[in-house]
Design a protein around this motif. Structure first.
Motif, mmCIF file in Angstrom:
data_model
loop_
_atom_site.group_PDB
_atom_site.id
_atom_site.type_symbol
_atom_site.label_atom_id
_atom_site.label_comp_id
_atom_site.label_asym_id
_atom_site.label_seq_id
_atom_site.Cartn_x
_atom_site.Cartn_y
_atom_site.Cartn_z
ATOM 1 N N ALA A 6 -7.840 4.554 -5.972
ATOM 2 C CA ALA A 6 -8.295 4.098 -7.290
ATOM 3 C C ALA A 6 -7.140 4.025 -8.277
ATOM 4 C CB ALA A 6 -9.385 5.038 -7.811
ATOM 5 N N GLY A 7 -6.287 5.049 -8.271
ATOM 6 C CA GLY A 7 -5.163 5.076 -9.209
ATOM 7 C C GLY A 7 -4.162 3.967 -8.965
ATOM 8 N N SER A 8 -3.874 3.677 -7.701
ATOM 9 C CA SER A 8 -2.865 2.657 -7.382
ATOM 10 C C SER A 8 -3.354 1.247 -7.712
ATOM 11 C CB SER A 8 -2.480 2.743 -5.902
ATOM 12 O OG SER A 8 -3.607 2.535 -5.067
ATOM 13 N N LEU A 9 -4.676 1.048 -7.702
ATOM 14 C CA LEU A 9 -5.231 -0.276 -8.026
ATOM 15 C C LEU A 9 -5.740 -0.364 -9.463
ATOM 16 C CD1 LEU A 9 -7.217 -1.025 -4.736
ATOM 17 C CD2 LEU A 9 -5.048 -2.035 -5.465
ATOM 18 N N GLY A 10 -5.676 0.750 -10.192
ATOM 19 C CA GLY A 10 -6.148 0.753 -11.571
ATOM 20 C C GLY A 10 -7.655 0.601 -11.681
ATOM 21 N N LEU A 11 -8.400 1.143 -10.700
ATOM 22 C CA LEU A 11 -9.856 1.023 -10.683
ATOM 23 C C LEU A 11 -10.513 2.354 -11.050
ATOM 24 C CD1 LEU A 11 -10.337 -1.010 -7.359
ATOM 25 C CD2 LEU A 11 -10.096 -1.897 -9.690
ATOM 26 N N GLU A 12 -11.747 2.277 -11.515
ATOM 27 C CA GLU A 12 -12.506 3.486 -11.809
ATOM 28 C C GLU A 12 -12.884 4.192 -10.510
ATOM 29 O OE1 GLU A 12 -16.716 4.952 -13.908
ATOM 30 O OE2 GLU A 12 -16.314 2.819 -13.558
ATOM 31 N N LEU A 13 -12.752 5.502 -10.482
ATOM 32 C CA LEU A 13 -13.176 6.296 -9.336
ATOM 33 C C LEU A 13 -14.564 6.863 -9.614
ATOM 34 C CD1 LEU A 13 -12.501 7.702 -6.586
ATOM 35 C CD2 LEU A 13 -11.731 9.657 -7.963
ATOM 36 N N ILE A 14 -15.514 6.566 -8.731
ATOM 37 C CA ILE A 14 -16.868 7.114 -8.826
ATOM 38 C C ILE A 14 -17.074 7.996 -7.602
ATOM 39 C CG2 ILE A 14 -19.331 6.581 -8.904
ATOM 40 C CD1 ILE A 14 -18.595 3.903 -10.176
ATOM 41 N N ARG A 15 -17.335 9.277 -7.830
ATOM 42 C CA ARG A 15 -17.376 10.243 -6.728
ATOM 43 C C ARG A 15 -18.778 10.799 -6.528
ATOM 44 N NH1 ARG A 15 -13.501 15.635 -6.213
ATOM 45 N NH2 ARG A 15 -14.463 16.509 -4.336
ATOM 46 N N LEU A 16 -19.222 10.777 -5.275
ATOM 47 C CA LEU A 16 -20.476 11.416 -4.886
ATOM 48 C C LEU A 16 -20.129 12.583 -3.972
ATOM 49 C CD1 LEU A 16 -23.562 11.627 -4.608
ATOM 50 C CD2 LEU A 16 -23.405 9.978 -2.711
ATOM 51 N N GLN A 17 -20.366 13.807 -4.427
ATOM 52 C CA GLN A 17 -20.123 15.000 -3.627
ATOM 53 C C GLN A 17 -21.371 15.300 -2.805
ATOM 54 O OE1 GLN A 17 -17.262 17.007 -3.203
ATOM 55 N NE2 GLN A 17 -18.569 17.779 -1.561
ATOM 56 N N CYS A 18 -21.232 15.255 -1.483
ATOM 57 C CA CYS A 18 -22.385 15.479 -0.620
ATOM 58 C C CYS A 18 -22.576 16.972 -0.340
ATOM 59 C CB CYS A 18 -22.214 14.726 0.702
ATOM 60 S SG CYS A 18 -22.160 12.933 0.512
ATOM 61 N N VAL A 54 0.844 -1.199 0.000
ATOM 62 C CA VAL A 54 0.000 0.000 0.000
ATOM 63 C C VAL A 54 0.880 1.250 0.000
ATOM 64 C CG1 VAL A 54 -1.718 1.341 1.266
ATOM 65 C CG2 VAL A 54 -1.894 -1.154 1.196
ATOM 66 N N ILE A 55 1.903 1.262 0.867
ATOM 67 C CA ILE A 55 2.813 2.410 0.952
ATOM 68 C C ILE A 55 3.510 2.627 -0.383
ATOM 69 C CG2 ILE A 55 4.895 3.304 2.069
ATOM 70 C CD1 ILE A 55 4.052 1.795 4.600
ATOM 71 N N ALA A 56 3.958 1.531 -1.003
ATOM 72 C CA ALA A 56 4.643 1.635 -2.297
ATOM 73 C C ALA A 56 3.686 2.093 -3.391
ATOM 74 C CB ALA A 56 5.262 0.282 -2.663
ATOM 75 N N GLY A 57 2.470 1.549 -3.392
ATOM 76 C CA GLY A 57 1.492 1.931 -4.405
ATOM 77 C C GLY A 57 1.076 3.378 -4.298
ATOM 78 N N PHE A 58 0.875 3.854 -3.077
ATOM 79 C CA PHE A 58 0.538 5.257 -2.881
ATOM 80 C C PHE A 58 1.714 6.155 -3.231
ATOM 81 C CE2 PHE A 58 -3.448 5.680 -0.098
ATOM 82 C CZ PHE A 58 -4.044 4.580 -0.708
ATOM 83 N N GLY A 59 2.930 5.675 -2.904
ATOM 84 C CA GLY A 59 4.120 6.453 -3.245
ATOM 85 C C GLY A 59 4.264 6.628 -4.746
ATOM 86 N N ALA A 60 3.910 5.601 -5.503
ATOM 87 C CA ALA A 60 3.968 5.701 -6.969
ATOM 88 C C ALA A 60 2.979 6.726 -7.499
ATOM 89 C CB ALA A 60 3.690 4.328 -7.588
ATOM 90 N N GLN A 61 1.952 7.045 -6.696
ATOM 91 C CA GLN A 61 0.962 8.063 -7.073
ATOM 92 C C GLN A 61 1.286 9.423 -6.442
ATOM 93 O OE1 GLN A 61 -1.952 7.459 -9.051
ATOM 94 N NE2 GLN A 61 -0.956 5.512 -9.515
ATOM 95 N N ASN A 62 2.519 9.548 -5.922
ATOM 96 C CA ASN A 62 2.969 10.799 -5.276
ATOM 97 C C ASN A 62 2.128 11.153 -4.055
ATOM 98 O OD1 ASN A 62 5.072 11.173 -7.066
ATOM 99 N ND2 ASN A 62 3.931 12.549 -8.399
ATOM 100 N N TYR A 63 1.765 10.133 -3.282
ATOM 101 C CA TYR A 63 1.020 10.348 -2.041
ATOM 102 C C TYR A 63 1.814 9.710 -0.909
ATOM 103 C CZ TYR A 63 -3.035 10.702 1.103
ATOM 104 O OH TYR A 63 -3.885 11.021 2.142
ATOM 105 N N ILE A 64 2.290 10.525 0.010
ATOM 106 C CA ILE A 64 3.079 10.025 1.129
ATOM 107 C C ILE A 64 2.145 9.599 2.254
ATOM 108 C CG2 ILE A 64 4.798 10.615 2.877
ATOM 109 C CD1 ILE A 64 5.962 12.639 0.916
ATOM 110 N N CYS A 65 2.233 8.353 2.668
ATOM 111 C CA CYS A 65 1.382 7.884 3.761
ATOM 112 C C CYS A 65 2.230 7.148 4.789
ATOM 113 C CB CYS A 65 0.264 6.981 3.235
ATOM 114 S SG CYS A 65 0.792 5.378 2.594
ATOM 115 N N ASN A 66 1.777 7.197 6.039
ATOM 116 C CA ASN A 66 2.495 6.488 7.093
ATOM 117 C C ASN A 66 1.914 5.081 7.253
ATOM 118 O OD1 ASN A 66 0.061 6.784 8.523
ATOM 119 N ND2 ASN A 66 0.761 8.668 9.516
ATOM 120 N N LYS A 67 2.506 4.330 8.175
ATOM 121 C CA LYS A 67 2.109 2.935 8.329
ATOM 122 C C LYS A 67 0.678 2.813 8.855
ATOM 123 C CE LYS A 67 4.239 -1.420 8.909
ATOM 124 N NZ LYS A 67 5.551 -2.031 8.677
#
Length: 319
Positions: free
Chosen positions: A55-67, A8-21
């Motif tokens: 969504a980007g790290s798993l190659g899935l479609e993002l469906i967004r509902l803005q509340c 997960v950390i590596a996948g998010f890092g590939a999307q330029n998102y820094i996350c902790n454990k």
């Protein structure tokens, strides 16, 4: 799907998102357990971005509902296209006459019409909104329910049913079940408390403003090539500004906006006279800007008092 927390950390890092454990662990468990993730925290700390990056790290479609306040089931689920249905009826009226031509009784006519229900009551007249799109998707998707705290309590109660069964009932055509259970991320700015029932169905994740080291990592990742000393000074100042009594505390996104503005103006030191003029990219209210300017002057005065730290005499300028 993710095979470990490190992935997960590596996948998010590939999307330029820094996350902790901690964040990576919650995401990993949410994916494996197929549990919605409720992400809470102040605005601008990367909650919405988390859903996009997942969504980007798993190659899935993002469906967004803005509340928003007043959001109801119809706007979140589907719309029935009555005008299109009526148009079909008008176009096919001659064919309807042919179907009824041999009917000798009223009951036979009704039965013949009923046998053609699939023509006039089908998903061709169904216009899916985000929730139904996620349920009917042919592939697994990421459903981002953004700023759920802005919706009404009634809509939140409706979400409980959807998130529990991942199926909905459409009166015109019946019950529709999810082909693939989506990965669900809900975000909240904590403008109101979420119900215990919703929290019970979700894994909880709180994202706060980062510490100085993590914020510097984010700045260096998002604004490559920025001067190291300027980065450190900017982060130290922002960390101090966040402790002030402000109407709106600057977020990470606003930190990045300010750093980009300073870089664009070729500013290399907080002593530069252009710094005051760019504070509006960091804080958004006039009273907050004045407080930030005062804090800037205090910060610079403290730095000048440190032995070995010299103010920069030559002022930077525009290219």
């Amino acid at each position: 799907m993710f095979q470990s927390v490190d992935q997960v950390i590596a996948g998010f890092g590939a999307q330029n998102y820094i996350c902790n454990k901690n964040l990576a662990t919650v995401v990993y468990l949410g994916v494996c357990l197929q549990k919605p993730i409720l992400v809470e925290g102040p605005a601008g700390v990367g909650k919405t971005e988390l859903g996009k990056v997942l969504a980007g790290s798993l190659g899935l479609e993002l469906i967004r509902l803005q509340c928003y306040e007043g959001l109801d089931e119809a706007k979140a689920l589907y719309e029935w296209e009555y005008a299109k249905q009526l148009l079909y009826t008008q176009i096919l009226k001659d064919k309807i006459g042919e179907v009824l031509q041999e009917a000798k009784t009223l009951q036979q006519a009704v039965d013949r019409i009923a046998s053609q229900d699939g023509v006039f009551f089908s998903d061709r007249f169904l216009l899916p909104r985000p929730l139904l799109r996620a349920i009917l998707s042919d592939k697994r998707s990421v459903l981002l329910i953004d700023e759920v705290d802005k919706s009404d309590a009634e809509f939140e109660a409706f979400l409980l049913e959807v998130l529990s069964d991942f199926q909905i009932s459409v009166p015109e055509i019946g019950t529709l079940k999810a082909k693939h259970i989506p990965l669900v991320v809900l975000t909240s700015n904590s403008s109101r408390e979420m119900s215990d029932a919703l929290k019970r169905r979700c894994l909880h994740l709180h994202i706060d403003f980062p510490d100085a080291q993590r914020e510097a990592e984010i700045v260096n990742l998002k604004v490559p090539g920025i001067d190291h000393e300027l980065t450190q000074n900017v982060i130290q100042l922002i960390q101090r500004i966040r402790k002030l009594d402000l109407k709106k505390t600057p977020s990470i996104s606003e930190t990045l906006d300010w750093v980009k503005a300073l870089t664009l103006l070729n500013v290399r030191s907080l002593d530069d006279e252009l710094v005051n003029a760019t504070l509006s990219t960091l804080v958004k209210y006039e009273a907050d800007i004045r407080r930030a300017q005062q804090e800037l002057q205090s910060y610079l005065a403290e730095r000048r008092a440190i032995p070995g730290v010299k103010p920069q005499d030559d002022k930077d300028h525009l290219h």
